[in-house]
Design a protein around this motif. Sequence first.
Motif, short mmCIF file in Angstrom:
data_model
loop_
_atom_site.label_atom_id
_atom_site.label_comp_id
_atom_site.label_asym_id
_atom_site.label_seq_id
_atom_site.Cartn_x
_atom_site.Cartn_y
_atom_site.Cartn_z
N ASP A 237 -5.38 20.48 25.49
CA ASP A 237 -4.90 19.89 24.24
C ASP A 237 -5.04 18.37 24.30
OD1 ASP A 237 -3.85 20.01 21.67
OD2 ASP A 237 -1.77 19.87 22.33
N HIS A 239 -3.59 14.83 22.02
CA HIS A 239 -2.91 14.22 20.88
C HIS A 239 -3.16 12.72 20.90
CE1 HIS A 239 -0.60 17.41 18.85
NE2 HIS A 239 -0.67 18.00 20.03
N HIS A 271 1.97 21.83 25.35
CA HIS A 271 1.06 22.60 24.50
C HIS A 271 -0.04 23.24 25.36
CE1 HIS A 271 2.18 20.26 20.56
NE2 HIS A 271 3.22 20.75 21.21
MG MG Z 1 -0.95 20.19 20.49
#
Ligand code: MG
Length: 387
Positions: A237, A239, A271
């Motif tokens: 993941d 961000h 995540h």
């Molecule tokens: Mg995420």
Amino acid sequence: MGDGQGTVALIVAAGKGERMGGATPKQYAQLAGKPVVCHSIDRLLAMPQVDGVRVVIAGDHAARYQDAIGGRVLSSPVVGGDSRRESVAAGLAAVAADGGAARVLIHDAARPLVSEAVVARLLAALETHDGAVPVLPVADTLARRAADLGDVVARDALVRVQTPQAFRFDAVKRSHDAWDGTHEATDDAQMVRALGGAVAMVEGDSALEKLTYPEDYAMAEARLSAPVSFRTGTGFDVHRLAEGEELWLGGIRIDHDKGLAGHSDADVALHALTDALLGAIGAGDIGAHFPPSDPQWRAARSDRFLAHAAALVAARGGRIEHVDLTIICEAPRIGPHREAMRERIAAILQLGQDRVSVKATTTEGLGYTGRGEGIAAQAAATVRIGG
Ligand code: MG
């Protein structure tokens, strides 16, 4: 050991009860190739959280016990009393005579399939309580016994209490020492509560059911002989880092000049871990379970997502063996927060901390992580199914 430290498991195997239809006390009956009591001994000794095991036996079972444990090297067995309470008291006295312990797990030998997940939950609860017990909800309708069927008892208010029960050693020893002996306690948790101690409830395990009827042995045999498989899932993941956001990473809040933006609290590490667990059981990805378009997840804490993935693993009969996380960024520095992250992730997943790995790397100034535009995380999870 011997200096009031560590965790000792006390296995109560002093019952005289015989397996239905046989002449062998049930703790010495054969289950999947070894005596019932040896399942608890072997499982508890293999757990990194457990420093030693003492077994409490009936006075006339010494030869049976030696025969059962075979070549295992164990502390000498403790001879129990006439009641379960007296047997536990004898075990606690033996541990005290050896210098005591910080924590004790009191376990019935007739519950052979004790898992590390339950022990981890119990010991985590001891951080804030004098005792902790594993419980399961009551599925069947309960009613009072009468000449005919009596009133139904509300089952939402009831739980089934299992063992092992975990205690701060001093608290449970004190409660046994103070017991007046004129009546019997139902279990050690009730004794600790009688002295004002706080006892937490943690989630139990259907595999911990007591062996009582012949079909219980058949079910335990089936569980033990089920093929074991290991599955590995991965997650990744990214961000974006933005001004004016809090930085949540690995389940903890870190002081930093920027935070991660996006879905929920945007904890990129949790995540990636969530996706790794979902991947291991083929259960889709985090976006399918918690759609970013759904407003209820906008400010959600990501520990909920990770706990949900762990619950799905458990619902499929899986156990998390290990998770391994790598956080990729130039800043903040992860090293000072690594142990706090491991502790938090272990608590969310109800695992021993030795099963949680947190690592970090930079990309040498290259790419979006190198320029500080965002933080990436990748994770792997190993899940055991069966066994
Ligand atoms: Mg995420």
